[in-house]
Write a protein that holds these residues in place. Structure first.
Motif, PDB file in Angstrom:
ATOM      1  N   ILE A  43       0.850  -1.192   0.000  1.00 36.28           N
ATOM      2  CA  ILE A  43       0.000   0.000   0.000  1.00 36.28           C
ATOM      3  C   ILE A  43       0.891   1.249   0.000  1.00 36.28           C
ATOM      4  O   ILE A  43       1.801   1.354   0.839  1.00 36.28           O
ATOM      5  N   PRO A  44       0.663   2.211  -0.915  1.00 31.36           N
ATOM      6  CA  PRO A  44       1.460   3.450  -0.898  1.00 31.36           C
ATOM      7  C   PRO A  44       1.235   4.203   0.418  1.00 31.36           C
ATOM      8  O   PRO A  44       0.094   4.315   0.889  1.00 31.36           O
ATOM      9  N   MET A  45       2.300   4.698   1.031  1.00 30.61           N
ATOM     10  CA  MET A  45       2.178   5.369   2.335  1.00 30.61           C
ATOM     11  C   MET A  45       1.260   6.585   2.276  1.00 30.61           C
ATOM     12  O   MET A  45       0.548   6.887   3.241  1.00 30.61           O
ATOM     13  N   GLY A  46       1.261   7.272   1.140  1.00 26.39           N
ATOM     14  CA  GLY A  46       0.439   8.486   1.012  1.00 26.39           C
ATOM     15  C   GLY A  46      -1.053   8.211   1.047  1.00 26.39           C
ATOM     16  O   GLY A  46      -1.858   9.123   1.286  1.00 26.39           O
ATOM     17  N   SER A  47      -1.478   6.933   0.816  1.00 27.78           N
ATOM     18  CA  SER A  47      -2.920   6.638   0.785  1.00 27.78           C
ATOM     19  C   SER A  47      -3.420   6.055   2.114  1.00 27.78           C
ATOM     20  O   SER A  47      -4.591   5.732   2.250  1.00 27.78           O
ATOM     21  N   LEU A  48      -2.527   5.917   3.111  1.00 28.30           N
ATOM     22  CA  LEU A  48      -2.917   5.283   4.381  1.00 28.30           C
ATOM     23  C   LEU A  48      -3.824   6.187   5.215  1.00 28.30           C
ATOM     24  O   LEU A  48      -3.706   7.413   5.186  1.00 28.30           O
ATOM     25  N   ARG A  49      -4.722   5.543   5.975  1.00 29.35           N
ATOM     26  CA  ARG A  49      -5.573   6.247   6.940  1.00 29.35           C
ATOM     27  C   ARG A  49      -5.483   5.494   8.282  1.00 29.35           C
ATOM     28  O   ARG A  49      -5.181   4.298   8.311  1.00 29.35           O
ATOM     29  N   VAL A  50      -5.797   6.192   9.377  1.00 30.39           N
ATOM     30  CA  VAL A  50      -5.773   5.557  10.698  1.00 30.39           C
ATOM     31  C   VAL A  50      -6.700   4.346  10.696  1.00 30.39           C
ATOM     32  O   VAL A  50      -7.829   4.416  10.206  1.00 30.39           O
ATOM     33  N   GLY A  51      -6.195   3.226  11.213  1.00 28.46           N
ATOM     34  CA  GLY A  51      -7.008   1.997  11.270  1.00 28.46           C
ATOM     35  C   GLY A  51      -6.727   1.048  10.131  1.00 28.46           C
ATOM     36  O   GLY A  51      -7.103  -0.132  10.203  1.00 28.46           O
TER      37      GLY A  51
ATOM     38  N   ARG B 124      16.325  -1.044   2.916  1.00 25.64           N
ATOM     39  CA  ARG B 124      14.961  -1.193   2.392  1.00 25.64           C
ATOM     40  C   ARG B 124      14.192  -2.112   3.351  1.00 25.64           C
ATOM     41  O   ARG B 124      14.687  -3.175   3.745  1.00 25.64           O
ATOM     42  N   VAL B 125      12.983  -1.710   3.759  1.00 23.93           N
ATOM     43  CA  VAL B 125      12.221  -2.460   4.762  1.00 23.93           C
ATOM     44  C   VAL B 125      10.791  -2.664   4.278  1.00 23.93           C
ATOM     45  O   VAL B 125      10.151  -1.729   3.775  1.00 23.93           O
ATOM     46  N   ARG B 126      10.336  -3.893   4.423  1.00 26.39           N
ATOM     47  CA  ARG B 126       8.910  -4.190   4.168  1.00 26.39           C
ATOM     48  C   ARG B 126       8.288  -4.554   5.514  1.00 26.39           C
ATOM     49  O   ARG B 126       8.845  -5.371   6.248  1.00 26.39           O
ATOM     50  N   CYS B 127       7.155  -3.940   5.868  1.00 23.90           N
ATOM     51  CA  CYS B 127       6.555  -4.250   7.182  1.00 23.90           C
ATOM     52  C   CYS B 127       5.030  -4.304   7.094  1.00 23.90           C
ATOM     53  O   CYS B 127       4.416  -3.844   6.125  1.00 23.90           O
ATOM     54  N   TYR B 128       4.459  -4.893   8.160  1.00 27.55           N
ATOM     55  CA  TYR B 128       3.017  -5.111   8.211  1.00 27.55           C
ATOM     56  C   TYR B 128       2.519  -4.690   9.588  1.00 27.55           C
ATOM     57  O   TYR B 128       3.108  -5.036  10.618  1.00 27.55           O
ATOM     58  N   GLY B 129       1.446  -3.912   9.620  1.00 29.47           N
ATOM     59  CA  GLY B 129       0.877  -3.504  10.905  1.00 29.47           C
ATOM     60  C   GLY B 129      -0.357  -2.642  10.730  1.00 29.47           C
ATOM     61  O   GLY B 129      -0.852  -2.445   9.604  1.00 29.47           O
ATOM     62  N   GLU B 130      -0.835  -2.102  11.860  1.00 30.51           N
ATOM     63  CA  GLU B 130      -2.028  -1.247  11.858  1.00 30.51           C
ATOM     64  C   GLU B 130      -1.606   0.204  12.039  1.00 30.51           C
ATOM     65  O   GLU B 130      -0.799   0.528  12.915  1.00 30.51           O
ATOM     66  N   VAL B 131      -2.154   1.068  11.209  1.00 28.90           N
ATOM     67  CA  VAL B 131      -1.791   2.482  11.239  1.00 28.90           C
ATOM     68  C   VAL B 131      -2.468   3.179  12.423  1.00 28.90           C
ATOM     69  O   VAL B 131      -3.674   3.049  12.625  1.00 28.90           O
ATOM     70  N   ARG B 132      -1.636   3.918  13.202  1.00 25.20           N
ATOM     71  CA  ARG B 132      -2.165   4.713  14.323  1.00 25.20           C
ATOM     72  C   ARG B 132      -1.721   6.159  14.148  1.00 25.20           C
ATOM     73  O   ARG B 132      -0.715   6.430  13.483  1.00 25.20           O
ATOM     74  N   ALA B 133      -2.456   7.073  14.796  1.00 24.65           N
ATOM     75  CA  ALA B 133      -2.014   8.469  14.835  1.00 24.65           C
ATOM     76  C   ALA B 133      -1.041   8.605  15.995  1.00 24.65           C
ATOM     77  O   ALA B 133      -1.366   8.261  17.129  1.00 24.65           O
ATOM     78  N   GLY B 134       0.191   9.050  15.721  1.00 25.75           N
ATOM     79  CA  GLY B 134       1.201   9.154  16.783  1.00 25.75           C
ATOM     80  C   GLY B 134       1.816  10.534  16.849  1.00 25.75           C
ATOM     81  O   GLY B 134       1.394  11.465  16.148  1.00 25.75           O
ATOM     82  N   ARG B 135       2.869  10.655  17.657  1.00 23.60           N
ATOM     83  CA  ARG B 135       3.527  11.960  17.856  1.00 23.60           C
ATOM     84  C   ARG B 135       4.153  12.468  16.562  1.00 23.60           C
ATOM     85  O   ARG B 135       4.227  13.670  16.330  1.00 23.60           O
TER      86      ARG B 135
END
Length: 691
Positions: A49-57, A110-121
């Motif tokens: 998923i492109p980082m620019g298209s991510l939303r919280v959750g 270069r890093v590939r990772c998987y997780g849930e997007v949160r709003a952080g500092r």
């Protein structure tokens, strides 16, 4: 040839003594155990998923280059790794890390990772994502597969379980899993081969139907679901078979005691009560142990049915044990039975955990000698030092609070230790039919589906707790008109101590606001004698208002009580709320139940309270409760291991229940298949039938 069940997990690469011990906590000892440790869901990691298209959750895979890696000091020390792709930035945050990890995630990696997007500092963040440094190129679309997610225990992570399952799958070609379903059953329901189904569920091929897999509806999953439900059904039927291998006293109906009892009752039995009694009378007359569940909505008259069953046992020369889950309910039964049966010359003994010293010794002597033909109490009845003279019938109220093994413990106290007592199980929690067929397959079922005449419907109102003053005023007016009321306190914490504290504070507050009313308090931490004193005072009209925790959920009968206030109803299940509501509406006055909730309510919360307002029918309410909360909560048996499935989901898969119920008896006749299925799916929990 060796079977998968004979090959220990220690043959797998990386499984030493310590990891084998961790796997054992999950019930995994052999390769077969490992392959039946099935994924309970999947993650779609098939695209980046492109980082620019991510939303919280959002949950998914991102890939980029490390442009920054700092250890930052906030409220907690953390490693903050900033990744960049062509569309934007994202921060990976690690609260637990070491120098090796920091080196792995150096700038430029270069890093590939998987997780849930949160709003952080630092903007959008992933906390402790799964990651891979310098990964292989992503599989081409059309060849990528879903990633399984497994149940875990402390000391083992998802990547390790996935790796072990992949290794175990490599053994399948040489050691296929034994097929335990009859060939005609496989053909009739077009079920895939067991080894193929297991392989597909662990490692779905790229061609597999993704929406089906994510919904748990893929034919391979459904093949395993059906087998799991069948194993549960067989385990309960086996319990029944084991019990009925022993004989019971045939208790033939004798008319005199029953006729006297019915003459003394101030009311007539309903047609539904008579129908259920006919089932019980027939069962008790047989030399095989009765195993019957009687369901009846709040106020349907189950206790009278239990008393008549007890009279048949007594007139046939047997003793009766009646077991209830709480002191309050057991004591309620004790008082009812004494009131009904002492005029007939029948002695009743009282045994609970709170009965000590001389009183306990006397009660034990009366039960052992047969002077007391009925013993009533809590789980204290199946303690070792309780010996019966001639126990012929066990009545268990609110069975779901005990669990199968506890009720089976009483069967060893039957006549001479050889004849099994008859068992009558009662519940005021209506159980949806499909759930009863699955959870109580070892029992025959009767339903008291009719309320005594004259019971008025209870008007149910939901109000926000901001209107507390209005509610208190309503309580004052009801009590000034000579009626009585309940005020039930609940807390979100499961702690009994906090529940009691909340009830104490509420009682004090209400006493200050309603100085003219006589207010009592009941909670689980009061001594039995204090509790009984307060309940008696409320029942005899010496108290106007009873403040209580949910200990009054079952068994309290005060016909003059016409109003119940339930605080925070959004924290209780529908079936429990229906039970509490059933404390009123037992007299001739119009009765009201006020559900005082804390806003804002979720959509789900609003829908739940609306169900209660719309229906007085416990079975309708139980169906809704099952949809919302699942079978373990409805039955109250989460701790017993019952209904804790690996793959099956009751609501999704209930279409199989009827099918499995019809197929089970034929499979049960083949002991080899039966033992294999039970061991495969229930593993170590198989023991619960042998208590």
């Amino acid at each position: 040839m060796a079977a998968l069940g004979d090959i220990q997990v220690t043959v797998l690469k990386g499984v030493g003594h310590a990891l084998a011990g961790t796997l054992a906590k999950l019930g995994i000892h052999s390769l077969q155990d490992l392959l039946f440790h099935l994924p309970h869901r999947y993650e779609d990691r098939t695209r980046i998923i492109p980082m620019g298209s991510l939303r919280v959750g959002d949950v998914g895979v991102v890939e980029g280059e490390v442009v920054k890696n700092d250890v930052v000091m906030g409220r907690r020390r953390s490693m903050q790794v900033t990744l960049r792709d062509d569309s934007g930035f994202l921060v990976l945050r690690f609260f637990h890390f070491n120098a090796a990890q920091k080196g792995q995630l150096a700038i430029g990696t270069r890093v590939r990772c998987y997780g849930e997007v949160r709003a952080g500092r630092a903007g959008y963040e992933l906390y402790h994502p799964e990651y891979e440094a310098n990964p292989e190129p992503m599989a081409a679309a059309g060849s990528a597969t879903l990633t399984p997610v497994y149940p875990l225990t402390e000391g083992i992570q998802q990547p390790r379980v996935r790796s072990l399952c992949r290794q175990a799958l490599s053994y399948l070609q040489r050691y296929p899993i034994r097929e335990l379903l009859p060939p005609e059953m496989l053909a009739d329901y077009q079920l895939p081969d067991i080894s193929a189904a297991v392989a597909l569920v662990h490692a779905p091929p790229a061609s597999a139907n993704v929406p089906q897999l994510l919904a748990g509806k893929h034919p391979a999953q459904q093949r395993l679901v059906m087998e799991e439900l069948l194993a549960h059904q067989l385990s309960l039927l086996k319990v029944r078979q084991q019990i009925q291998q022993r004989q019971a006293l045939a208790l033939l109906p004798q008319g005199a005691l029953v006729a006297q009892f019915l003459d003394n009752l101030p009311f007539s039995l309903t047609a539904a009560q008579k129908h259920v009694l006919a089932d019980i009378r027939q069962d008790l007359s047989q030399p095989l142990p009765m195993l019957r569940l009687v369901q009846g909505d709040v106020g349907s008259g189950k206790t009278v049915v239990a008393a008549l069953a007890a009279l048949q046992a007594i007139s046939g020369g047997g003793q009766v044990a009646l077991m209830a889950p709480t002191e309050i309910l057991a004591e309620q039964h004790y008082n009812s039975f004494r009131q009904w049966l002492e005029p007939l010359g029948i002695r009743t003994a009282w045994l609970s955990g709170k009965v000590k010293g001389r009183a306990r010794t006397e009660a034990l002597d009366q039960v052992a000698s047969g002077d007391a033909v009925i013993a009533i109490g809590t789980h204290a009845l199946f303690q070792q030092d309780v010996a019966f003279h001639r126990l012929a019938l066990v009545i268990v109220d609110e069975q779901q609070r005990f669990g199968v093994h506890q009720r089976l413990a009483l069967r060893e106290k039957g006549v001479s230790g050889t004849l099994a007592p008859h068992q009558l199980i009662m519940t005021a929690t209506p159980i949806p039919r499909t759930l009863a067929m699955s959870a109580y397959a070892d029992l025959d079922t009767s339903v008291i589906d009719e309320l005594p005449p004259g019971r008025k419907p209870i008007e149910t109102i939901a109000v926000p707790d901001g209107r507390r003053e209005d509610i208190i005023d309503r309580v004052r007016k009801a009590c000034e008109q000579g009626r009585q009321a309940y005020w039930v306190c609940t807390l979100i914490e499961e702690s009994e101590a906090l529940q009691c504290q909340a009830a104490e504070v509420t009682a004090q507050d209400l006493q200050e606001r309603l100085p003219g009313l006589r207010i009592g308090l009941v909670h689980g931490r009061l001594k039995a004698a204090e509790k009984a004193e307060v309940m008696t005072a409320f029942k005899t009209g010496e108290l106007d208002l009873l403040v209580a925790t949910t200990v009054i959920e079952v068994g309290v009968d005060v016909p003059n009580a016409s109003l119940i206030i339930i605080e925070n109803p959004e924290r209780l299940g529908l079936a429990q709320l229906h039970q509490l509501r059933g404390r009123v509406g037992r007299g001739h006055e119009a009765s009201f139940c006020v559900l005082m909730y804390h806003p804002p309510l979720s959509q789900n919360g609003k829908a739940r309270l609306q169900v209660l307002r719309d229906s007085q029918d416990g079975f309708v309410i139980a169906e809704k409760d099952l949809e919302i909360r699942g079978p373990g909560e409805v039955l109250g048996t989460r701790q017993t291991g019952l209904m804790q499935f690996r793959l099956a989901e009751f609501e999704r898969d209930k279409g199989w229940i009827e099918v499995v119920r019809e197929l089970a008896p034929a499979v049960l006749a083949d002991s080899g298949r039966t033992e294999g299925l039970i061991r495969r799916w229930l593993g170590e929990r198989i023991q619960y039938g042998d208590v």
